[in-house]
Design a protein around this motif. Structure first.
Motif, PDB file in Angstrom:
ATOM      1  N   TYR A   1       0.828  -1.190   0.000  1.00  0.00           N
ATOM      2  CA  TYR A   1       0.000   0.000   0.000  1.00  0.00           C
ATOM      3  C   TYR A   1       0.877   1.260   0.000  1.00  0.00           C
ATOM      4  N   GLY A   2       1.908   1.228   0.854  1.00  0.00           N
ATOM      5  CA  GLY A   2       2.828   2.364   0.928  1.00  0.00           C
ATOM      6  C   GLY A   2       3.499   2.594  -0.414  1.00  0.00           C
ATOM      7  N   ALA A   3       3.959   1.486  -1.023  1.00  0.00           N
ATOM      8  CA  ALA A   3       4.681   1.597  -2.294  1.00  0.00           C
ATOM      9  C   ALA A   3       3.757   2.161  -3.366  1.00  0.00           C
ATOM     10  N   ARG A   4       2.488   1.718  -3.326  1.00  0.00           N
ATOM     11  CA  ARG A   4       1.548   2.214  -4.315  1.00  0.00           C
ATOM     12  C   ARG A   4       1.372   3.720  -4.153  1.00  0.00           C
ATOM     13  N   GLY A   5       1.286   4.156  -2.888  1.00  0.00           N
ATOM     14  CA  GLY A   5       1.127   5.582  -2.609  1.00  0.00           C
ATOM     15  C   GLY A   5       2.308   6.375  -3.151  1.00  0.00           C
ATOM     16  N   LEU A   6       3.518   5.817  -2.954  1.00  0.00           N
ATOM     17  CA  LEU A   6       4.712   6.526  -3.405  1.00  0.00           C
ATOM     18  C   LEU A   6       4.775   6.560  -4.932  1.00  0.00           C
ATOM     19  N   ARG A   7       4.354   5.456  -5.552  1.00  0.00           N
ATOM     20  CA  ARG A   7       4.360   5.424  -7.023  1.00  0.00           C
ATOM     21  C   ARG A   7       3.404   6.454  -7.590  1.00  0.00           C
TER      22      ARG A   7
ATOM     23  N   SER B   1       2.829   9.395  -6.493  1.00  0.00           N
ATOM     24  CA  SER B   1       3.402  10.743  -6.579  1.00  0.00           C
ATOM     25  C   SER B   1       4.913  10.629  -6.798  1.00  0.00           C
ATOM     26  N   PRO B   2       5.306  10.333  -8.048  1.00  0.00           N
ATOM     27  CA  PRO B   2       6.727  10.059  -8.335  1.00  0.00           C
ATOM     28  C   PRO B   2       7.620  11.260  -8.048  1.00  0.00           C
TER      29      PRO B   2
ATOM     30  N   VAL C   1      12.149  13.302  -4.975  1.00  0.00           N
ATOM     31  CA  VAL C   1      12.804  14.346  -4.178  1.00  0.00           C
ATOM     32  C   VAL C   1      13.203  13.789  -2.818  1.00  0.00           C
ATOM     33  N   ILE C   2      12.261  13.072  -2.189  1.00  0.00           N
ATOM     34  CA  ILE C   2      12.540  12.548  -0.850  1.00  0.00           C
ATOM     35  C   ILE C   2      13.665  11.521  -0.899  1.00  0.00           C
ATOM     36  N   LEU C   3      13.606  10.629  -1.871  1.00  0.00           N
ATOM     37  CA  LEU C   3      14.638   9.578  -1.936  1.00  0.00           C
ATOM     38  C   LEU C   3      16.016  10.194  -2.151  1.00  0.00           C
ATOM     39  N   LEU C   4      16.073  11.168  -3.033  1.00  0.00           N
ATOM     40  CA  LEU C   4      17.363  11.796  -3.315  1.00  0.00           C
ATOM     41  C   LEU C   4      17.914  12.494  -2.073  1.00  0.00           C
ATOM     42  N   THR C   5      17.017  13.211  -1.386  1.00  0.00           N
ATOM     43  CA  THR C   5      17.444  13.915  -0.178  1.00  0.00           C
ATOM     44  C   THR C   5      17.943  12.926   0.866  1.00  0.00           C
ATOM     45  N   LEU C   6      17.158  11.859   1.058  1.00  0.00           N
ATOM     46  CA  LEU C   6      17.559  10.857   2.050  1.00  0.00           C
ATOM     47  C   LEU C   6      18.865  10.180   1.644  1.00  0.00           C
ATOM     48  N   ALA C   7      18.992   9.904   0.347  1.00  0.00           N
ATOM     49  CA  ALA C   7      20.207   9.238  -0.129  1.00  0.00           C
ATOM     50  C   ALA C   7      21.429  10.090   0.194  1.00  0.00           C
ATOM     51  N   LEU C   8      21.287  11.416  -0.018  1.00  0.00           N
ATOM     52  CA  LEU C   8      22.405  12.314   0.297  1.00  0.00           C
ATOM     53  C   LEU C   8      22.745  12.254   1.776  1.00  0.00           C
ATOM     54  N   GLY C   9      21.711  12.356   2.598  1.00  0.00           N
ATOM     55  CA  GLY C   9      21.931  12.375   4.045  1.00  0.00           C
ATOM     56  C   GLY C   9      22.520  11.067   4.536  1.00  0.00           C
ATOM     57  N   ILE C  10      21.915   9.974   4.138  1.00  0.00           N
ATOM     58  CA  ILE C  10      22.374   8.675   4.643  1.00  0.00           C
ATOM     59  C   ILE C  10      23.708   8.297   3.985  1.00  0.00           C
TER      60      ILE C  10
ATOM     61  N   ASN D   1       8.914  17.556   6.676  1.00  0.00           N
ATOM     62  CA  ASN D   1       8.129  18.684   6.184  1.00  0.00           C
ATOM     63  C   ASN D   1       7.362  18.320   4.922  1.00  0.00           C
ATOM     64  N   LEU D   2       8.082  17.668   3.997  1.00  0.00           N
ATOM     65  CA  LEU D   2       7.429  17.250   2.753  1.00  0.00           C
ATOM     66  C   LEU D   2       6.335  16.234   3.048  1.00  0.00           C
ATOM     67  N   THR D   3       6.613  15.313   4.010  1.00  0.00           N
ATOM     68  CA  THR D   3       5.630  14.294   4.347  1.00  0.00           C
ATOM     69  C   THR D   3       4.369  14.944   4.915  1.00  0.00           C
ATOM     70  N   LEU D   4       4.569  15.948   5.755  1.00  0.00           N
ATOM     71  CA  LEU D   4       3.423  16.659   6.322  1.00  0.00           C
ATOM     72  C   LEU D   4       2.599  17.329   5.228  1.00  0.00           C
ATOM     73  N   ALA D   5       3.321  17.945   4.281  1.00  0.00           N
ATOM     74  CA  ALA D   5       2.628  18.615   3.193  1.00  0.00           C
ATOM     75  C   ALA D   5       1.806  17.588   2.417  1.00  0.00           C
ATOM     76  N   ARG D   6       2.406  16.413   2.234  1.00  0.00           N
ATOM     77  CA  ARG D   6       1.724  15.380   1.464  1.00  0.00           C
ATOM     78  C   ARG D   6       0.520  14.851   2.252  1.00  0.00           C
ATOM     79  N   LEU D   7       0.710  14.761   3.565  1.00  0.00           N
ATOM     80  CA  LEU D   7      -0.369  14.288   4.427  1.00  0.00           C
ATOM     81  C   LEU D   7      -1.582  15.197   4.263  1.00  0.00           C
ATOM     82  N   THR D   8      -1.304  16.488   4.136  1.00  0.00           N
ATOM     83  CA  THR D   8      -2.397  17.433   3.968  1.00  0.00           C
ATOM     84  C   THR D   8      -3.100  17.206   2.639  1.00  0.00           C
ATOM     85  N   ARG D   9      -2.274  16.942   1.605  1.00  0.00           N
ATOM     86  CA  ARG D   9      -2.889  16.688   0.303  1.00  0.00           C
ATOM     87  C   ARG D   9      -3.696  15.387   0.320  1.00  0.00           C
TER      88      ARG D   9
END
Lengths: 877, 119
Positions: free
Chosen positions: A79-85, A87-88, A93-102, A367-375
């Protein structure tokens, strides 16, 4: 679940036990099917014996309960993966940001783990001690003489196996172009004490160290690969080194080597100097590096107490070998500490930086997740209306967070993998342990840990402020008019700005400090000059006349070359971080030192007559060396400006005399030259005493030529000139002086580049965060803004109002960041050069940059205000 | 009822043998869990026995895929079992069962025609 799910009128089956079994199923499943399942079990009870029933029911519940749990997790993931697919853009954006950080954290951790955390790659390596014989209070290690090694070996009960090492170079002949081979000369038990076994062949045995025995060598792993292509057939073959034939008996594994990297190792008797009487029978012939292992049960403190006692005892026993001026005292340092000491401050600053970057990344992703939660408001409202439990929603958010962070982590790992070679190169500038840096199971575990922690934070953060009443809060978030999340998002922005500021300060300080270093004058002319190491075969040139003859022929030959304007030879080149190890206390004539005090310590530097002209070192006073300054004529010297100041103050040094041997012989000062950065641009420069090359036997020569044209083209001519005089002469490390200067700056440069990259990432992530939050706030206030405009407010005023809202957050973040940076920048004091950790210029400039970027990222979304049509905005009410 | 049912779109896909047998047992009339497990056992001459946990996982999946649903009305003769939940086929479940049966029948016929014992 409710108790009555089991049914109250079951036959005499133990209902309690059954209820416990049902707990193997996930809660939702239990709630839905528990009652029917219990009925079914009851039916089975009637048809089976008691034991058979319980066995079968337990097996069934454990097996199917676990399966049901797994499939429910799988469902969450699907279900999560479907949600992410769906909104590519968001996902990318999130994956790239996380990849940089991690990725940044993985990479830095792999270095820290390989260098600082892991035990030394020798068995029990944490009990290996490096012994030092310190000169006075100075951090200078005189090393030990062979007689002292024997004494410590016999007397130190807290140490096991006291072994020695010293470095030599040999000329390897008969294998292509003559090669300079860096050689470690060691006690035969050296590798046994370290616990190192050869990967091929055998190690040294006591017979190998017997005088007169046929010489043998062990090859270092890197040399074996570099020079011999890793050919296993080399074991048993012979090496002609200088004038002797050595048999290769084994290959060593790849290991960090200290105090320096060696190509080959040989036992002490194979070294003609070490086995000469004037060394092995002379208590004052120090310079050996000594290692030992702490005896079982002994601590470093006990060993150090014992070493101090022994050194007192030796001083009392041989007073004439321990000049009171030098105040020698011996102590031990754990090898592990010594290997990594230099890298510690840099690595910790980098780890902290990477950690901060991850914090910013987390805040941004949250922050992005919160914004998405609102959408996703409608979807969430439906789920809440349908009775989704709090735990269920939380689990879904957590799964999505983990899904993102694990994927981001995997990408980060890939990034770390591709940057590994660069990192190893970087770490190698600080520690011999760099080649232990790998991405192994420990690093993978770290990355997994960081990813999971990040995922949990991401999943839990949106729910955090509503821990007590998640449902109400989620309803609030889900409704477009909800405001709770905006507060949280504002808070995240403040945190991001604060942390970014801290990182930018770190990078700014490093940058400014580097610029200062870069602009330091070396004291010599780096343009149009080429240098090379010319290590003479000391068997072939055993005395000063033979050496001088070679030197003169070479310099004459080079001077005849029209492309070369001048040429010189010397014992060392400037910017040599370790110094050349050739230093001494001096006595100044007419200025006797107090008893127990030593005179100033100076670096000794041998130079041919044209050295100063070739290097472009200005002569301040007096004269430079001439061809007549030879050993047999007179003892003359030239001092650097700082030595002149240290030794003679404001008086004229010309004609004054200094001694290196307690007044037995005297050197007359003939000139003063300007200071040169002998040990690196950042180091405080010791006084330098230049002596004529022709006055002291020295075979490890450095050649410097100055040309009229760009220098690198001269390499061929240089080699040709040398080989014309001696075809068996190795020529190594050919570099221009500007390369030498640039290399000496590589460590601070790389640290600076890494910090700047991290800070730039942090700044752009934060800028994007500010813009995102403000854009959302504007879209939320469209109606309000519409009303204001309709009532006659000027668009400019409204724009200002929105900008103020954004910049207020930035200002608060900046203030917090200022305090944080002031506290944290002190940690990097030891990395800085020429500026204070609280450098006001850096703080002001960084605040300026951050404000400018923040203004821009506020302006872009705020500009939308201008395009709001009051009519449309009001109609939407 | 767990909320995830609402979001998940039924996915088409082949039926597992347990799912096929459960659907088949519901073809004539709605049944409760015990009834289904008895029906499956009878239909397969006792060769297939769905364990209770497994049975409810199959039911869970079929509900999720929209192939069965809860039956409100229970058959009058099962008055004893009023408190149990009954399941029945949805129209989509009926279609899927028929298609799967046809497919299996085709395969079965071919297998029988080629089997040496028959030749």
């Amino acid at each position: 679940m409710s108790d009555n799910a089991i049914g109250n009128d079951s036959p005499p089956v133990n209902r309690r036990a059954l209820r416990i079994l049902l707990h193997f199923y996930p809660r939702g499943f239990r709630e839905q099917y528990g009652r029917d399942l219990a009925e079914l079990y009851r039916d089975e009870y009637a048809s089976r014996g008691r034991l058979g029933f319980w066995l079968s029911v337990t097996g069934d519940a454990v097996w199917n309960g676990t399966a049901a749990r797994l499939s429910s997790v799988a469902q969450d993931i699907r279900y999560g993966a479907r949600g992410l697919r769906k909104s590519p853009g968001f996902t990318a954006v999130i994956l790239l940001t996380l990849a940089l950080g991690i990725g940044a954290n993985t990479a830095i951790f792999s270095v820290i783990d390989g260098v600082l955390l892991r035990p030394l790659p020798y068995p029990g390596g944490d009990r290996i001690v490096h012994l030092r014989q310190n000169i006075g209070k100075a951090d200078l290690n005189a090393g030990f003489s062979p007689l002292e090694v024997a004494d410590y070996r016999a007397q130190a009960s807290s140490l096991r196996g006291v072994v020695e090492q010293h470095s030599m170079y040999f000329t390897l002949l008969g294998r292509g172009e003559p090669m300079r081979v860096q050689t470690g000369v060691v006690s035969w038990q050296f590798f046994d004490i370290l616990g190192v076994r050869p990967i091929l062949g055998r190690g040294f045995a006591d017979d190998d160290e017997r005088p007169g025995i046929a010489p043998v060598v062990l090859l270092g792993n890197e040399f074996w690969h570099r020079a011999l292509g890793g050919d296993p057939g080399v074991v048993g073959s012979t090496f002609v080194m200088n004038d002797k034939v050595h048999t290769v008996i084994g290959i060593l594994p790849s290991l960090p080597q200290y105090p320096r990297e060696q190509d080959v190792y040989m036992p002490t008797t194979a070294c003609p100097f070490r086995s000469a009487e004037k060394w092995y029978a002379n208590r004052q012939a120090r310079g050996l590096s000594v290692f030992a292992r702490l005896a079982d049960g002994a601590t470093l403190e006990r060993a150090n107490r014992e070493l101090a006692t022994i050194s007192d005892r030796l001083r009392a026993e041989y007073p004439k070998d321990y000049a009171s001026a030098e105040r020698l005292s011996s102590s031990g340092v754990l090898l592990r500490e010594e290997l990594t000491q230099k890298s510690r401050p840099t690595l910790f600053v980098l780890l902290a930086t990477a950690g901060f970057l991850l914090l910013i990344v987390c805040a941004n992703v949250a922050n992005l997740t919160l914004a998405r939660l609102t959408r996703r408001g409608r979807e969430l409202s439906v789920r809440i209306a349908l009775g989704a439990t709090r735990g269920r929603l939380f689990r879904q958010l957590l799964t999505e967070g983990l899904l993102l962070s694990l994927l981001g982590g995997a990408m980060g790992l890939a990034m770390a993998h591709f940057s590994l070679d660069l990192l190893v190169d970087f770490a190698a500038r600080f520690t011999p342990r760099a080649r232990e840096v790998t991405l192994d199971a420990r690093v993978l575990l770290f990355t997994l840990g960081v990813s999971v922690a990040t995922g949990v934070v991401l999943g839990a953060l949106p729910a955090l402020p509503a821990r007590l009443d998640l449902m109400t809060w989620l309803k609030d978030v889900a409704s477009p008019a909800g405001r709770s999340h905006l507060k949280l998002r504002a808070l995240l922005i403040v945190a991001q700005v604060a942390v970014s500021f801290t990182l930018l300060i770190g990078a700014g300080l490093m940058l400014r400090s580097f610029v200062k270093l870069q602009s330091m004058s070396t004291g010599f002319d780096t343009e149009n000059s080429l240098t090379a190491e010319v290590p003479l075969n000391w068997t072939k040139y055993p005395d000063l006349p033979k050496e001088t003859a070679f030197e003169n022929r070479l310099l004459d030959r080079l001077r005849g070359d029209p492309a070369i304007s001048s040429a010189a030879l010397s014992s060392t080149l400037p910017l040599n971080q370790n110094g050349n190890g050739f230093n001494s206390d001096i006595q100044i004539e007419g200025k006797p030192t107090a008893p127990g005090e030593a005179g100033p310590r100076v670096d000794l530097h041998l130079a041919s007559p044209d050295y100063f002209r070739t290097m472009g070192i200005p002569l301040i006073h007096g004269r430079v060396f001439t061809a007549d300054d030879r050993q047999e004529v007179a003892s003359v010297g030239i001092v650097s400006q700082s030595l002149a100041r240290i030794a003679f103050g404001s008086t004229d040094p010309l004609g004054r005399r200094i001694s290196l041997d307690d007044g037995k012989t005297w050197i007359s000062i003939e000139g003063v030259v300007s200071d040169v950065t002998e040990r690196g641009l950042a180091d405080t420069q010791p006084g330098v005493l230049y002596l004529p090359l022709a006055s002291v036997p020295w075979t490890s020569l450095r050649l410097i030529v100055r040309s009229l044209a760009p220098a690198p083209a001269l390499e061929k001519q240089l080699r040709a000139a040398i080989h014309e005089i001696d075809p068996d002469q190795p020529v190594t490390a050919v570099r221009t002086l500007s390369e030498l200067r640039s290399e000496s700056l590589s460590a601070p440069r790389l640290t600076m580049v890494l910090l700047v990259i991290f800070a730039a990432l942090a700044l752009s992530v934060t800028a994007a965060g500010i813009a995102g939050v403000l854009a959302y706030a504007v879209s939320q206030r469209t109606q309000e803004i519409g009303i204001r405009l309709a009532l006659g407010a000027a668009p400019g005023t409204v724009l200002q109002m929105v900008m103020r809202q954004g910049m207020a957050l930035v200002a608060v973040g900046l203030l917090l960041g200022f305090a944080g940076a002031l506290a944290l920048s002190r940690l990097m004091e030891s990395l800085l050069f020429g500026i204070a950790a609280s450098d006001p210029v850096t703080f002001a400039a960084v605040a300026g940059v951050l404000l400018a970027v923040a203004l821009l990222s506020c302006f872009v979304p705020a500009r939308r205000v201008m395009s709001i049509d009051p009519q449309v905005a009001l109609r939407a009410t | 009822m767990s909320p995830r049912r609402m979001e998940d779109v039924p996915e088409p896909g082949p039926l597992r043998s347990g799912e096929f047998l459960v659907l088949a047992s519901l073809q004539r009339a709605p049944l409760h869990g015990y009834g289904i497990s008895q029906a499956v056992r009878d239909r397969t001459s006792g060769r297939v026995r769905l364990r209770p946990g497994n049975l409810y996982r199959v039911l869970d999946r079929l509900l999720e895929r929209g192939l069965i649903e809860l039956a409100d009305r229970k058959p009058a003769r099962d008055r004893d079992d009023q408190r149990r939940t009954y399941y029945r086929l949805t129209p989509q479940g009926r279609r899927t069962l028929a298609m799967e049966a046809e497919l299996l029948a085709d395969v079965a016929l071919e297998v029988i025609s080629l089997s040496p014992a028959k030749a």
